[in-house]
Design an enzyme around this catalytic site. Sequence first.
Site, mmCIF file in Angstrom:
data_model
loop_
_atom_site.group_PDB
_atom_site.id
_atom_site.type_symbol
_atom_site.label_atom_id
_atom_site.label_comp_id
_atom_site.label_asym_id
_atom_site.label_seq_id
_atom_site.Cartn_x
_atom_site.Cartn_y
_atom_site.Cartn_z
ATOM 1 N N ASP A 256 -27.419 -69.884 7.302
ATOM 2 C CA ASP A 256 -27.547 -68.761 8.255
ATOM 3 C C ASP A 256 -28.946 -68.775 8.848
ATOM 4 O OD1 ASP A 256 -25.022 -67.945 7.688
ATOM 5 O OD2 ASP A 256 -25.609 -66.227 6.436
ATOM 6 N N ASP B 135 -24.247 -66.942 13.857
ATOM 7 C CA ASP B 135 -25.454 -67.679 13.483
ATOM 8 C C ASP B 135 -25.246 -68.464 12.193
ATOM 9 O OD1 ASP B 135 -25.256 -65.362 11.919
ATOM 10 O OD2 ASP B 135 -27.406 -65.419 11.483
#
Length: 468
Positions: A334, A377
């Site tokens: 992430d 993301d």
Amino acid sequence: MLDNYTNKKASPVRGVKVRTLNVVMILVSFILYVLLLLVTFGTAKNYDSTVNATGQYVHCRENASQVSDASDYLTEQVRLFTVTLDSTHAKNYFEEIQVTRRRENALNELNDLATPQALSYLESALEFSNQLMERELYAMRLTAEANHIPPISLDKQVEDVQLHKEHLDLSPQEKDALAKEMVFGSEYQSQKKLIASNVNSFLTDVLRSTLDDQESGIAALNISIFLERVLFSVLFLQNILVFGVISFLIVKPLQVYVNCIKEEKRMEITGAYEFKYLALTYNDIYELNAANEVMLRHQAEHDPLTGIMNRGAFDHVRQLLKIKSKPVALLMMDIDHFKEINDSYGHETGDRLLKRVARLLEEGFRSTDFIARVGGDEFAVILTDMENNQKTAMEQKVQAINSLLLHPKDNLPPASVSAGAAFSEHGFSDELYREADAALYQVKKNGRCGCRVFQPGTPLAEQEEAQN
């Protein structure tokens, strides 16, 4: 993905090579043929030896008969002369001993055929026959004297005969009677029997020698015939072996491969070396084609922003790697505080940051690894042929990416990523996904900007939620 297959180590192929087998079979056949040829020549030689032994015996018998016949002929002619007083018989007599010479010629021909012992018998017979000749010449001289026939008209040998003094005073009738007694009497017959006895002894010795030669030749012939049978049997067994080898190593694999092609499945690794190699090559191509189909499908499902695989393609790869029992690793990642970056710098900057992370992942990992954007993301990397002892290299890759993101040179704000990894020795599994996610959770929980590899005992995400 194509590199994933072309860079694999070639599977070892073990098996009997058809070429090697063919060379061995040809060599064995050649050796058997040469041996069979040699044995055949030996058989012919032994047969000829046996036949020659019989032929020599026949030839010896014929020549021995010549000695007996010539001796009997001389006896016949001298007797006819003493009875009929016909000089023709005397001429026939001397033609035999001076011109025809059957006795001497027969003995000369037997020198190389008969044994010394056998020849001694025939020489004795000739000696006795010559002794009879002296008696026969004496009888012919007596007959010539008794009948007033000039001895020279018969032959010089008759003329050279000197009559004993006591025979000179005999009357013509007494001389004539004595001559007949000398060639018809018992003493003459005894000497004739000696000649016949020696000729028979000669024939007996020759026969014994011939039988010995024949027995030796027949024994050798039987051995040669036995060897021929053995070699023919070996040749027959070799043909059966060749048939079996061809059936097992060539025909059967071809049938199996044809069925595999019809059913559009991987080939079984069976048969000779060449067929195993062919099957392995076919299977590699089969897998490569399958991988290319997956790749093409994935390319149709790529992430439009970053150009890497999207979530759908990632799930396809996961399913494909589930059927392969090979080492694999999963890296879940992430971007830290991505929402704040979007809010502070705008979505355009956020998109540029996503592209930057995707590019760094492609540059930092191998072409054989699968890199995907699985969320806003969120990124994932599947590393093939990756074992647990390589976790340090993986952590260093994430550390290098964070170093570049924290010190940007392309007008991007400083950023970082958090990553969790997990390893599996036996292909991809759902458990691997949960373990990588749990490791990522631990990184976020402990300050972000780092990488952690799942360790046994680390609670999974659902366990964390249950505890909270």
